[in-house]
Design a protein around this motif. Structure first.
Motif, mmCIF file in Angstrom:
data_model
loop_
_atom_site.group_PDB
_atom_site.id
_atom_site.type_symbol
_atom_site.label_atom_id
_atom_site.label_comp_id
_atom_site.label_asym_id
_atom_site.label_seq_id
_atom_site.Cartn_x
_atom_site.Cartn_y
_atom_site.Cartn_z
ATOM 1 N N TYR A 183 0.857 -1.183 0.000
ATOM 2 C CA TYR A 183 0.000 0.000 0.000
ATOM 3 C C TYR A 183 0.894 1.233 0.000
ATOM 4 N N TYR A 184 0.785 2.028 -1.071
ATOM 5 C CA TYR A 184 1.690 3.177 -1.217
ATOM 6 C C TYR A 184 0.935 4.351 -1.828
ATOM 7 N N ASP A 185 1.017 5.487 -1.198
ATOM 8 C CA ASP A 185 0.412 6.723 -1.695
ATOM 9 C C ASP A 185 -1.080 6.560 -1.999
ATOM 10 N N GLY A 186 -1.787 5.844 -1.113
ATOM 11 C CA GLY A 186 -3.237 5.735 -1.215
ATOM 12 C C GLY A 186 -3.760 4.609 -2.090
ATOM 13 N N ARG A 187 -2.889 3.718 -2.602
ATOM 14 C CA ARG A 187 -3.363 2.594 -3.416
ATOM 15 C C ARG A 187 -2.351 1.449 -3.396
ATOM 16 N N TYR A 188 -2.798 0.308 -3.921
ATOM 17 C CA TYR A 188 -1.931 -0.871 -3.954
ATOM 18 C C TYR A 188 -1.103 -0.886 -5.250
ATOM 19 N N VAL A 189 0.207 -1.055 -5.072
ATOM 20 C CA VAL A 189 1.128 -1.115 -6.214
ATOM 21 C C VAL A 189 2.092 -2.287 -6.003
ATOM 22 N N TYR A 190 2.760 -2.679 -7.088
ATOM 23 C CA TYR A 190 3.790 -3.712 -6.974
ATOM 24 C C TYR A 190 4.954 -3.175 -6.141
#
Length: 238
Positions: free
Chosen positions: A184-191
């Motif tokens: 979870y990074y900067d308000g959303r899920y990313v790789y």
């Protein structure tokens, strides 16, 4: 034929035919690595292109030379040509010396090569945070690479993108429940895994193939040196 062993002569021919086949395999595998889908993805990174393909291009050259030497050895054995056999011996000896030298240098400077690769990747990180037209082209290529390999950024993960990470399609992770892939990074899920690791792993996998080919080839080359010199001496004495 007096003074020349038929067994040695045809053994030399058979050996050089195998040697020629080895050159064909090396050339074929090297070209396959060069044009493979994974290689083209890595090729998108203009800063790392020279490092990635230097070894592969060298193998293409070596494979071509080995095919020529194999042809010389076959003709030299059948025609009992001292000139061809001597050219074969000298060429094979030079290749063996270069292989040994390259192997030693590769082992000694391996850490420096990895450091140089990371330095080049760091230069590419700057392009991820830029807004120039050239950088945008690079970013589009990296986004495709990220989606296919489930990674993000180059060295430090999502933070490599800086403010550009707010673009909704960058590094978006669909498998949100997977802790191994997503964060979870900067308000959303990313790789979460950096793509630099994928590139380095690609190089390591293909380095093992190259090392295996080089080791097997060295054994064959030593046998070839013995065969060619023995036959050369027999022809000279007859």
């Amino acid at each position: 034929m007096a003074g020349v062993s038929s067994c040695m002569k045809y053994s030399m021919f058979f050996f050089n035919f195998l040697f020629w086949l080895c050159g064909s395999v090396i050339l074929g595998v090297s070209i396959w690595i060069r044009v493979s889908k994974d290689a083209q993805q890595v090729n998108a990174y203009s800063h790392t292109r020279a490092i990635v393909f230097a070894g592969v291009d060298l193998l293409i050259a070596v494979g071509s030379i080995i095919m020529i030497l194999g042809f010389l050895g076959c003709c030299g054995a059948i025609k009992e040509s001292q000139c061809m056999l001597l050219l074969f011996f000298i060429g094979l000896l030079l290749i063996l010396i270069l292989q040994v030298t390259g192997g030693i240098l590769g082992a000694v400077y391996r850490s420096q090569i990895e450091t140089s690769l990371k330095k080049n990747l760091q230069e590419s990180v700057n392009s991820l945070q830029s807004s120039t037209e050239e950088s945008k082209v690079f970013q589009e290529k990296l986004q495709k690479f990220q989606t296919m390999n489930q990674c993000c950024g180059l060295l430090n993960g999502p933070s490599d993108w800086g403010k550009n990470i707010r673009n909704s399609i960058i590094c978006e992770c669909e498998l949100k429940s997977s802790a191994d892939l997503c964060t979870y990074y900067d308000g959303r899920y990313v790789y979460k895994n950096p793509c630099g690791d994928v590139i380095i792993e690609y190089l390591k996998d293909h380095l093992l193939i190259i090392m295996g080919i080089a080791f097997g080839l060295a054994v064959i080359e030593i046998l070839g040196l013995g065969f060619s010199m023995s036959l050369y001496c027999q022809i000279r004495r007859k």
